[in-house]
Motif scaffolding. Sequence first.
Motif, PDB file in Angstrom:
ATOM      1  N   GLY A  45       9.322  -2.974  -2.854  1.00  0.00           N
ATOM      2  CA  GLY A  45      10.394  -2.020  -2.604  1.00  0.00           C
ATOM      3  C   GLY A  45      11.670  -2.763  -2.268  1.00  0.00           C
ATOM      4  N   ASP A  46      12.459  -2.202  -1.360  1.00  0.00           N
ATOM      5  CA  ASP A  46      13.684  -2.836  -0.902  1.00  0.00           C
ATOM      6  C   ASP A  46      13.466  -3.410   0.483  1.00  0.00           C
ATOM      7  N   LEU A  47      14.110  -4.521   0.769  1.00  0.00           N
ATOM      8  CA  LEU A  47      14.089  -5.105   2.104  1.00  0.00           C
ATOM      9  C   LEU A  47      15.521  -5.339   2.566  1.00  0.00           C
ATOM     10  N   LEU A  48      15.880  -4.706   3.689  1.00  0.00           N
ATOM     11  CA  LEU A  48      17.191  -4.882   4.286  1.00  0.00           C
ATOM     12  C   LEU A  48      17.005  -5.446   5.692  1.00  0.00           C
ATOM     13  N   ILE A  49      17.678  -6.525   6.000  1.00  0.00           N
ATOM     14  CA  ILE A  49      17.637  -7.117   7.337  1.00  0.00           C
ATOM     15  C   ILE A  49      19.022  -6.949   7.950  1.00  0.00           C
ATOM     16  N   LEU A  50      19.095  -6.202   9.044  1.00  0.00           N
ATOM     17  CA  LEU A  50      20.367  -5.889   9.692  1.00  0.00           C
ATOM     18  C   LEU A  50      20.417  -6.544  11.068  1.00  0.00           C
ATOM     19  N   ARG A  51      21.513  -7.239  11.342  1.00  0.00           N
ATOM     20  CA  ARG A  51      21.717  -7.826  12.672  1.00  0.00           C
ATOM     21  C   ARG A  51      22.924  -7.138  13.310  1.00  0.00           C
ATOM     22  N   LEU A  52      22.650  -6.361  14.362  1.00  0.00           N
ATOM     23  CA  LEU A  52      23.687  -5.592  15.034  1.00  0.00           C
ATOM     24  C   LEU A  52      24.188  -6.385  16.235  1.00  0.00           C
ATOM     25  N   HIS A  53      25.443  -6.779  16.206  1.00  0.00           N
ATOM     26  CA  HIS A  53      26.023  -7.596  17.265  1.00  0.00           C
ATOM     27  C   HIS A  53      26.734  -6.725  18.291  1.00  0.00           C
ATOM     28  N   GLY A  54      26.635  -7.142  19.551  1.00  0.00           N
ATOM     29  CA  GLY A  54      27.382  -6.502  20.619  1.00  0.00           C
ATOM     30  C   GLY A  54      27.056  -5.028  20.787  1.00  0.00           C
ATOM     31  N   SER A  55      28.103  -4.226  20.973  1.00  0.00           N
ATOM     32  CA  SER A  55      27.929  -2.798  21.275  1.00  0.00           C
ATOM     33  C   SER A  55      27.431  -1.972  20.094  1.00  0.00           C
ATOM     34  N   ALA A 110       0.824  -1.208   0.000  1.00  0.00           N
ATOM     35  CA  ALA A 110       0.000   0.000   0.000  1.00  0.00           C
ATOM     36  C   ALA A 110       0.857   1.256   0.000  1.00  0.00           C
ATOM     37  N   HIS A 111       2.045   1.166   0.610  1.00  0.00           N
ATOM     38  CA  HIS A 111       2.950   2.308   0.699  1.00  0.00           C
ATOM     39  C   HIS A 111       4.337   1.837   0.251  1.00  0.00           C
ATOM     40  N   PRO A 112       4.625   1.845  -1.051  1.00  0.00           N
ATOM     41  CA  PRO A 112       5.921   1.337  -1.526  1.00  0.00           C
ATOM     42  C   PRO A 112       7.075   1.975  -0.751  1.00  0.00           C
ATOM     43  N   SER A 113       7.934   1.153  -0.173  1.00  0.00           N
ATOM     44  CA  SER A 113       8.901   1.682   0.774  1.00  0.00           C
ATOM     45  C   SER A 113      10.163   0.840   0.813  1.00  0.00           C
ATOM     46  N   ARG A 114      11.174   1.406   1.434  1.00  0.00           N
ATOM     47  CA  ARG A 114      12.359   0.648   1.804  1.00  0.00           C
ATOM     48  C   ARG A 114      12.151   0.200   3.246  1.00  0.00           C
ATOM     49  N   VAL A 115      12.074  -1.088   3.444  1.00  0.00           N
ATOM     50  CA  VAL A 115      11.871  -1.650   4.775  1.00  0.00           C
ATOM     51  C   VAL A 115      13.224  -2.119   5.309  1.00  0.00           C
ATOM     52  N   ILE A 116      13.609  -1.586   6.462  1.00  0.00           N
ATOM     53  CA  ILE A 116      14.858  -1.976   7.112  1.00  0.00           C
ATOM     54  C   ILE A 116      14.494  -2.599   8.457  1.00  0.00           C
ATOM     55  N   VAL A 117      14.749  -3.889   8.611  1.00  0.00           N
ATOM     56  CA  VAL A 117      14.441  -4.596   9.850  1.00  0.00           C
ATOM     57  C   VAL A 117      15.733  -4.754  10.641  1.00  0.00           C
ATOM     58  N   VAL A 118      15.725  -4.251  11.870  1.00  0.00           N
ATOM     59  CA  VAL A 118      16.911  -4.277  12.723  1.00  0.00           C
ATOM     60  C   VAL A 118      16.666  -5.217  13.898  1.00  0.00           C
ATOM     61  N   THR A 119      17.598  -6.132  14.128  1.00  0.00           N
ATOM     62  CA  THR A 119      17.575  -6.951  15.342  1.00  0.00           C
ATOM     63  C   THR A 119      18.916  -6.826  16.039  1.00  0.00           C
ATOM     64  N   TYR A 120      18.893  -6.974  17.358  1.00  0.00           N
ATOM     65  CA  TYR A 120      20.108  -6.883  18.159  1.00  0.00           C
ATOM     66  C   TYR A 120      20.523  -8.280  18.614  1.00  0.00           C
ATOM     67  N   VAL A 121      21.816  -8.562  18.527  1.00  0.00           N
ATOM     68  CA  VAL A 121      22.353  -9.853  18.928  1.00  0.00           C
ATOM     69  C   VAL A 121      23.372  -9.621  20.035  1.00  0.00           C
ATOM     70  N   ASP A 122      23.155 -10.260  21.182  1.00  0.00           N
ATOM     71  CA  ASP A 122      24.097 -10.107  22.297  1.00  0.00           C
ATOM     72  C   ASP A 122      25.438 -10.748  21.948  1.00  0.00           C
ATOM     73  N   GLY A 123      26.489 -10.178  22.459  1.00  0.00           N
ATOM     74  CA  GLY A 123      27.820 -10.720  22.213  1.00  0.00           C
ATOM     75  C   GLY A 123      28.891  -9.718  22.570  1.00  0.00           C
ATOM     76  N   ASP A 124      30.128 -10.194  22.632  1.00  0.00           N
ATOM     77  CA  ASP A 124      31.246  -9.321  23.001  1.00  0.00           C
ATOM     78  C   ASP A 124      31.799  -8.547  21.805  1.00  0.00           C
ATOM     79  N   GLU A 125      31.772  -9.169  20.629  1.00  0.00           N
ATOM     80  CA  GLU A 125      32.366  -8.554  19.451  1.00  0.00           C
ATOM     81  C   GLU A 125      31.328  -7.736  18.676  1.00  0.00           C
TER      82      GLU A 125
END
Length: 301
Positions: free
Chosen positions: A86-96, A56-71
């Motif tokens: 549209g575009d789909l980006l899945i980002l997994r942010l590890h640690g800090s 319904a709303h053509p968009s860039r979808v960015i899905v962010v998840t956080y992953v625990d860890g030291d690095e």
Amino acid sequence: MIIDLTDTSSRDIAAALIKARRTVGSASGLVLTLLVVTDDEHFDEVLEAAQASATAHPSRVIVVTYVDGDEPFLDAEIQVGEGHPGDLLILRLHGSLREHGDSICLPLLLPDSPTIVWWPNKAPDNLAEDPIGSLADRRITDAAGAPDPQEALVRRARNHADGDTDLTWTRLTRWRALLTASLDQTRATVTGACVRSAPDNAPATLLAAWLSERLGVSVGRVDGEHPGVNEVVLTTDKGDIVLSRVREGTAHYRVPGQPDRTVALRRRPLTDLITEELQRMDADDVFEAAVQRVVKDLGAS
């Protein structure tokens, strides 16, 4: 086309996205960036709703998840074409890296178009000061998806900023529309109101606050036997206005001087809720007044 990137950077993701678009065709007509911050437990449901809203709303979808860890490192998946609007980006942010979500996501936002951030479950206390929330024109939460919906709604109310909204409000759209229409039909003076709902139901709290703020009357709360909001009664000088959900998807609607009616009042899926919220980019003044009333009522209790 699906591209997996491991231990990558925003620059590499942007370059890979441009290359992919040259292969499958440009993504013209994208109107917004939807940033979704979720967890693995709810990932599939949230991703489905976000992708459906993009039809319904053509968009860039960015899905962010956080992953625990030291690095600290970043993994990414890019999806273009394959039936995506549209575009789909899945980002997994590890640690800090979770503390630097703004610098990671900023280069990936669509230029010269709105950015909306959606937290479907847990959300930070102050949305506007969150690293990712600070990028947004609008910020959407869902108290119903939190472990304690009532407490989550109160936190949203106490930390409200322009551009914030919550899907508990969107769940009430049909209730609010029918109650507003009933007053247009009768031109009666409301002297009191009562909301019957499941105990500690967050949408019912918001509905009672809205009625109190808009009508200037005391609104009672009664525990009901069914999930969600069960019934609203507006006491007027011409008789009671009653909107009562009698079974899933159906409600009885009584307005003084009018024949009793049966109306549709279904529970809306997550896709419908987020799609409705993406229709507006301006601040919702009525919602803001309702959540301010929630805070005011808590102070008086």
